[in-house]
Motif scaffolding. Structure first.
Motif, PDB file in Angstrom:
ATOM      1  N   HIS A   1     125.046  44.264  22.771  1.00 14.37           N
ATOM      2  CA  HIS A   1     123.556  43.515  22.642  1.00 14.37           C
ATOM      3  C   HIS A   1     122.787  44.792  22.646  1.00 14.37           C
ATOM      4  CE1 HIS A   1     126.237  39.841  22.783  1.00 14.37           C
ATOM      5  NE2 HIS A   1     124.917  39.078  22.317  1.00 14.37           N
ATOM      6  N   MET A   2     123.085  45.734  22.823  1.00 13.41           N
ATOM      7  CA  MET A   2     121.869  46.363  23.572  1.00 13.41           C
ATOM      8  C   MET A   2     120.654  46.644  22.632  1.00 13.41           C
ATOM      9  SD  MET A   2     124.018  49.998  25.224  1.00 13.41           S
ATOM     10  CE  MET A   2     122.756  51.295  25.210  1.00 13.41           C
TER      11      MET A   2
ATOM     12  N   TYR B   1     116.805  42.318  25.486  1.00 14.93           N
ATOM     13  CA  TYR B   1     117.955  43.035  25.776  1.00 14.93           C
ATOM     14  C   TYR B   1     117.998  42.785  27.953  1.00 14.93           C
ATOM     15  CZ  TYR B   1     121.331  47.208  27.113  1.00 14.93           C
ATOM     16  OH  TYR B   1     121.965  47.552  28.127  1.00 14.93           O
TER      17      TYR B   1
ATOM     18  N   ASP C   1     119.448  44.224  20.564  1.00 15.29           N
ATOM     19  CA  ASP C   1     118.969  43.038  21.090  1.00 15.29           C
ATOM     20  C   ASP C   1     117.265  42.985  21.518  1.00 15.29           C
ATOM     21  OD1 ASP C   1     121.437  42.175  20.278  1.00 15.29           O
ATOM     22  OD2 ASP C   1     121.717  40.991  22.006  1.00 15.29           O
TER      23      ASP C   1
ATOM     24  N   ALA D   1     120.435  43.252  32.057  1.00 16.58           N
ATOM     25  CA  ALA D   1     120.618  42.993  31.378  1.00 16.58           C
ATOM     26  C   ALA D   1     122.798  42.642  31.872  1.00 16.58           C
ATOM     27  CB  ALA D   1     120.952  44.569  31.066  1.00 16.58           C
TER      28      ALA D   1
END
Length: 804
Positions: free
Chosen positions: A654-655, A660, A657, A631
Motif C-alpha cells: 500500500h505504499m 498511506y 496509496d 503507516a
C-alpha cells in the motif's frame, strides 16, 4: 428555408472546445448505432436518435451535424495466427491476444440536419451550405472528439501487462579496453553453464542467472553468479545472451529491480564487438517464459481455454470494452452490478436524474456517469447477438468518461496502468458514499459489516470490547494451511528428478498446494497472543489474548483471498495455489456476543483512548525498516495484530496509496479528533520553525489532533497532500448518507468471483465470473459467455450473497 444556400447560427470551434461525437451524452449509443449521432452546432454535445428531440425541445437548439459510422470487415487471405505465436501479454496490440477491433475498418458519413425534420439530411456540399456553415461542419468532422483527446492526453493504450521502463542507465559508462565477445559459444565465467547466460554491459563479464521456476514445467538453470557479480561490482545493467535480435533483447537492471529497455543497446553491445543485426535468437526471454506459464495453466484455466464458450446476450449480460488496462474496473463493476441496491439506485432512475441535470453537467457528475453506466449494463441495449451476415457488432460499452471522472486526482486510478481490483472497489465505495445524499439509501451499506475485537488482559483477566468497520473481508493465504503438503513435497521431488534429466512435467500433472478458504477464515478469527500488552490494572506487560468475531453480517460479503504476499526480502510475490472455496458459507457461529454477564471490563486508559491496541514491537520493527509510524500502526491494526509478516506485506503493498502515511480513523476518532478544531498556536510555531508554512502547519495539526510530532511526521511524508489555500481551511466532512451496517443471518451463497492472471496486481488481466439465473457467466471485458468450467479455485475476490 430560402432558395439560397443554407446558413444558420453556430458556435465557433476553438482549440479548447470539446466535441462529444463518440457517444450520446445520456447513453452509450455511438455513431455506429442505427440513427447515428446528432452533434449540436451550438454546444457540440452529441445525442442519439432517442435523446436528441428532448434536448432540442429543452435547449431550443435546432441545428445539428449528423454523424453515422459503418463497420466493414477487413478481408485478409492470411491465416489466423495460432495461439502459440502470441509474444506479448496484451490485448489488442501486435503480438498480443486478438481484439475484434483489429479486424474492422470504418466508413464515416457526415450530413447537416435540422430539428424537427431529421429525415432531411444535407450532404456537406458547397452548393448546399454556406461557406461558414460548411467550414464548421468540416471542422467538427475532422475533430478527434473529446473522448479520444482525453484518451491521448492520458496516454491510454490497449491493455498491456508487460510494459517496461526505460532504464536510467541509458548513458551507461562502459569499461575501457573491453573484451571482445564472440557471436556464440558462451559459457559462465564461474561454472560450466552454457544457457541462461547474461552479459554485463559495464565490464563485458558473462555469468549465469538465477534458477527460475517460472511455473509448472518451466524452469531455467542457473547459479545466480551474475547477481553475485553485481553485488561485488555494482555494475547494474545486464542483457540475456541468446535473446538479442535486430530490434530487441531481454535486459534487466539490478538496482532498478526491473526488466527494462535500453535505447542505446546497439551501441552498448557494439562496445564488446556484438552487432545486434548479426544476432540470432536462441533462448526464450523472461517474458516468453512467463507467457508460457500463463498460456499453459493460469490464463487457460481462467479464460476457460479449450471449452466452447457460447455467447450470452440481453439485460445484465453487457460487456465493457477494455480501454487500456481497464479490466480491473470492468470486472469490479460487473460484480457490483449483481447487487440490487446498485441497480435500483442507478439503473432504475436514469430518466429522473438526467431530467434534473443541465446537459452540460452530465459529463462531470459522478451520479450521472454511474447511472449512465449501470443503466446501460442492465438494459440489454448493448448486448444483442449480431446477424452472421452483418459486419456491425454493437455489443459492449466504452465507459471512457466514467473512468476519467472517477479516477480524476487519484495517483493510481487516473493513470492508464493496471491496478488492484480490491483497492479500486474500496475507492469506488468512497465515491459512492460521498455522492449519496442523507435522504438516499447508501448502497455501500449492503457490503458494510462490523468486526468485534474481544481482548482479555492476562494480568487481570478483565475484558475490553472494541469494533471496527469493514467492507471487504481480507483473508491471508498461507502455504502453511495447505491440506496436501505431502503430495506437493512428493511432486517437487519428482519434478527435480525429471528436470535433472533435461525434461519437464506436463502442466496438467502439476500438484499445487490446496488451501481451504474456510481454514484461512479460521486463522483470521483465531485467538491471538499480544505479548507486549500492558495491563491498565496491574501496570505490568503481562500480555493479552484477542480474537475477532462478526458483530454484524452484511447483505453481500466480499472476501479477498490475499494471494499476493511478500518474500523473505520483502519482494511482492503471488502464491501459486488452488483454493478450496465453498459454495455456501455458514458464519453464524462466528457472531460476537459482546460483554457477557460476569465479565469484568477493563477501565479505559490513555492507551485505549488513543486508539486500538497494536503490537508495539511490530510497529517498532516496521519503523526501523524505514516505514512511517502512522503507516506501521495502520498496517498492524488492519492485519489484526497478526505479527510482522502480514503487517510488512500490507505496508509494502500500500505504499502508493494516497493516504498511506495518514493516521487510520480508528486512532484519530478514539483520540477525540474533531474536524475543524483550532490548531494550537505554539505547535504551529514549532512546525514553522522546521520550514513549513503556517497554512501547512495548521492543516497538518488538524489532521493529527494538534500533536506537533505526528503533524511534523505527516508533513515530511505527505506534505504534498495539503490542499490549495481555498480548500485548506475547509475540514468539515461532506454532506452524505450515514453509514449504517446492516445485519441478518450469517448464511451465504457464492454468486461471483474475480480472478487475476499475472504475477502482480499492477499487471496482468482480471476476469469476472458471475452467477446469473443459476448459470455461471464469464465477463472478459466486452466478451460475455456461458461458463463451462468456472475456475473458482483461482479467484482473488469472492462475492457472497446472504441466504434468507
Amino acid at each position: 428555408m430560402s432558395a439560397g444556400k443554407i446558413d444558420v447560427p453556430f458556435s465557433q470551434l476553438t482549440p479548447h472546445s470539446k466535441v462529444y461525437k463518440d457517444e450520446c451524452m445520456y447513453c452509450f449509443h455511438t455513431p455506429e448505432f442505427p440513427g447515428g449521432l446528432y452533434i449540436c452546432l451550438k454546444t457540440f454535445f452529441g445525442f442519439c436518435e432517442r435523446h436528441v428531440s428532448d434536448y432540442a425541445n429543452k435547449s431550443e437548439s435546432l441545428n445539428f451535424l449528423h454523424f453515422a459510422r459503418k463497420r466493414i470487415k477487413k478481408e485478409s487471405s492470411e491465416p489466423k495466427e495460432p495461439e502459440e505465436k502470441i509474444t506479448k501479454l496484451a490485448i489488442g496490440v501486435e503480438g498480443g491476444f486478438a481484439s475484434d477491433s483489429s479486424t474492422v475498418e470504418f466508413e464515416d458519413t457526415y450530413t447537416f440536419t435540422q430539428y424537427p425534420d431529421f429525415s432531411v439530411k444535407y450532404p456537406l456540399d458547397e452548393s448546399l451550405l454556406s461557406e461558414r456553415l460548411l467550414s464548421i461542419c468540416n471542422q467538427l468532422a475532422a475533430n478527434e472528439g473529446a473522448f479520444r483527446m482525453q484518451q491521448l492526453d492520458a496516454g491510454v493504450c490497449a491493455w498491456d501487462g508487460t510494459e517496461k521502463i526505460v532504464t536510467k542507465h541509458a548513458n551507461l559508462v562502459q569499461c575501457e579496453n573491453p573484451p571482445k565477445i564472440g557471436q556464440s559459444g558462451w559459457k559462465c565465467a564461474e561454472c560450466e553453464l552454457t544457457t541462461n547466460l547474461w552479459l554485463n554491459l559495464t565490464d563485458g563479464v558473462i555469468k549465469c542467472g538465477r534458477k527460475q521456476y517460472v511455473g509448472p514445467g518451466v524452469v531455467t538453470e542457473g547459479n545466480e553468479h551474475m547477481r553475485q557479480h553485481y553485488q561485488q561490482t555494482k555494475h547494474p545493467l545486464v542483457v540475456k545472451l541468446g535473446t538479442i535480435t535486430a530490434t530487441d533483447a531481454d535486459l534487466y537492471s539490478y538496482d532498478e529491480d526491473e526488466s527494462v529497455t535500453d535505447p542505446n543497446l546497439a551501441a552498448h553491445l557494439a562496445h564488446f564487438g556484438l552487432k545486434m543485426t548479426d544476432q540470432e535468437k536462441t533462448e526464450k526471454s523472461t517474458l516468453e517464459l512467463t507467457l508460457d506459464l500463463n498460456q499453459k495453466w493460469e490464463y487457460l484455466a481462467i479464460m476457460e481455454e479449450g471449452s466452447t464458450l457460447e455467447g450470452v446476450y440481453g439485460p445484465g449480460h453487457t460487456g465493457l470494452v477494455n480501454l487500456g488496462s481497464s479490466c480491473y474496473i470492468n470486472s469490479s463493476l460487473q460484480a457490483l452490478c449483481l447487487v440490487p441496491e446498485i441497480r435500483r439506485r442507478f439503473g432504475d432512475k436514469a430518466a429522473e436524474l438526467f431530467g434534473s441535470l443541465p446537459v452540460g453537467d452530465v459529463q462531470e457528475n459522478f451520479n450521472a456517469q454511474m447511472t449512465k453506466l449501470v443503466h446501460a449494463l442492465m438494459s440489454g441495449d448493448y448486448s444483442k447477438k449480431a446477424d452472421s451476415d452483418k459486419a456491425e457488432v454493437l455489443n459492449g460499452i466504452r465507459p471512457m468518461q466514467f473512468r476519467r471522472l472517477v479516477g480524476r486526482g487519484h495517483p493510481e486510478f487516473s493513470t492508464a496502468k493496471q491496478q488492484d481490483a480490491e483497492e479500486y472497489i474500496r475507492y469506488l465505495f468512497e465515491k459512492l458514499e460521498a455522492n449519496t445524499a442523507p435522504d438516499e439509501t447508501n448502497p455501500v451499506d449492503a457490503f458494510r459489516f462490523e468486526l468485534e475485537n474481544r481482548l482479555v488482559d492476562s494480568g487481570s483477566m478483565k475484558v475490553r470490547y472494541s469494533t471496527r468497520t469493514e467492507v471487504i473481508l481480507p483473508l491471508m493465504v498461507s502455504l502453511d494451511l495447505a491440506t496436501n503438503k505431502d503430495a506437493v513435497a512428493e511432486f517437487e521431488k519428482r519434478k527435480a528428478v525429471v528436470e535433472a534429466a533435461g525434461q519437464t512435467i506436463p502442466p496438467e500433472q502439476t500438484v499445487r498446494p490446496k488451501i481451504p478458504l474456510l481454514t484461512c477464515l479460521e486463522t483470521f478469527v483465531a485467538d491471538e497472543r499480544l505479548d507486549d500488552f500492558k495491563s491498565p490494572v496491574t501496570g505490568e506487560r503481562s500480555g493479552a489474548v484477542q480474537r475477532l468475531r462478526f458483530q454484524t453480517f452484511p447483505d453481500y460479503l466480499i472476501v479477498q483471498a490475499k494471494r499476493f504476499t511478500v518474500s523473505a526480502d520483502y519482494t511482492p510475490i503471488k502464491l501459486d495455489v488452488e483454493l478450496i472455496v465453498p459454495d455456501h458459507l455458514e458464519l453464524e457461529h462466528l457472531r460476537g456476543k459482546g460483554a457477557q454477564p460476569g465479565e469484568d471490563l477493563l477501565p479505559e486508559d490513555d492507551d485505549a483512548a488513543a486508539g486500538p491496541q497494536v503490537d508495539a514491537d511490530v510497529v517498532e520493527q516496521l519503523v526501523a525498516m524505514g516505514f512511517p509510524a502512522t503507516a506501521a500502526r495502520k498496517a498492524v491494526h488492519l492485519t489484526g495484530n497478526k505479527g510482522l509478516e502480514p503487517a510488512a506485506e500490507w505496508v509494502m503493498m500500500h505504499m502508493d496509496d494516497p493516504d498511506y502515511a495518514q493516521e487510520h480513523p480508528d486512532f484519530t476518532n478514539k483520540r477525540g479528533n474533531k474536524a475543524g478544531q483550532e490548531a494550537n498556536a505554539e505547535a504551529v510555531d514549532q512546525l514553522v520553525a522546521l520550514g513549513f508554512t503556517p497554512r501547512q502547519a495548521k492543516y497538518a495539526l488538524r489532521q493529527n489532533d494538534n500533536d506537533s510530532n505526528r503533524a511534523a511526521e505527516w508533513l515530511f511524508t505527505s506534505g504534498d497532500q495539503v490542499p490549495e489555500e481555498s480548500d485548506a481551511m475547509d475540514t468539515s466532512p461532506p454532506t452524505s448518507a450515514e453509514k449504517r451496517p446492516r445485519d441478518g443471518p450469517g448464511s451465504y451463497r457464492l454468486v461471483g468471483f474475480i480472478s487475476h492472471m499475472g504475477t502482480s496486481t499492477h499487471s496482468g488481466h482480471y476476469v469476472a465470473h458471475l452467477l446469473k439465473d443459476g448459470q455461471w457467466v464469464i465477463f472478459n471485458d466486452e466478451k460475455v459467455a456461458l461458463s463451462q468450467k468456472p475456475p473458482i479455485e483461482f479467484g482473488y475476490l469472492y462475492l457472497y450473497e446472504r441466504v434468507v
